[in-house]
Scaffold this motif. Sequence first.
Motif, short mmCIF file in Angstrom:
data_model
loop_
_atom_site.label_atom_id
_atom_site.label_comp_id
_atom_site.label_asym_id
_atom_site.label_seq_id
_atom_site.Cartn_x
_atom_site.Cartn_y
_atom_site.Cartn_z
N PRO A 46 0.54 5.04 -6.99
CA PRO A 46 0.24 5.32 -5.58
C PRO A 46 1.43 5.92 -4.84
O PRO A 46 2.54 6.04 -5.38
N THR A 52 -4.06 2.52 -3.94
CA THR A 52 -5.08 2.99 -4.86
C THR A 52 -6.52 2.76 -4.39
O THR A 52 -7.46 3.18 -5.06
N LEU A 57 -7.33 8.40 -4.63
CA LEU A 57 -7.10 7.58 -5.82
C LEU A 57 -8.32 6.74 -6.18
O LEU A 57 -8.65 6.58 -7.36
N ASP A 73 -3.66 0.14 -12.60
CA ASP A 73 -2.98 0.38 -11.33
C ASP A 73 -1.53 -0.09 -11.43
O ASP A 73 -1.24 -1.08 -12.10
#
Length: 231
Positions: A46, A52, A57, A73
Amino acid sequence: MDYESKMVCKKNDQTAPFRASHATESCIHEPVSHSSMSRKIAVVFPGIGYHTDKPLLYFSKKLAIQHGYEIKDVPYGGFDKNIKGDSVKMYAAFESAVAQCEELLKNVNFDEYASILFISKSIGTAVAAAYGAKRGIQTRNIFFTPVQQSFQVMKDEGILFHGTADPWLNHEIFLRECGKTEYPYYLVEGGNHSLETGDALRDLDNLRWIMEKVEHYMVIDEDVADACCTD
């Protein structure tokens, strides 16, 4: 489409020319099971304030899941405030994020994956590129709104997205930096650092267009992986 050629494409320009030329435990989402020979992973890096779960995203992850990727993530964070325009703070945030990535991804064995896709945003584009190089892994990349410093470390293949009104990276500087590379890039006219214009319906239309380009890049990866598996 040959991604070894340079492509410049603007929203609403469907005939664009082709030119040769945040930190807690990371979260992983697994799709339906695949054989070990065809496993794919998408790692999401991110931005500083663009987590995210935000549109670019979030929907990229949804598409990746649809195409059989496991999602990882990387929620680094804890950065100083007011980083924009401060090269010292920017570099400190970059170093911190890379170090956090090493911890957050230490249990990921990238050798188990036939395809590795990094999806990154803002300073995350630099973090993704530097982390990949440090681990010595070959990646394919979706770079959303890179910062100028990103161009110093981006080496592996990928596609770029940039808003022409991005306050984090002047448009002319973006074009100049891209001119030194072979990266295909997509432009959102009037787009800011989130690739948004302030017009909600226009932004929704743009988002769909962006995700179509993202999915196309993912499908190119699928085709390559399938070809490798059938050789």
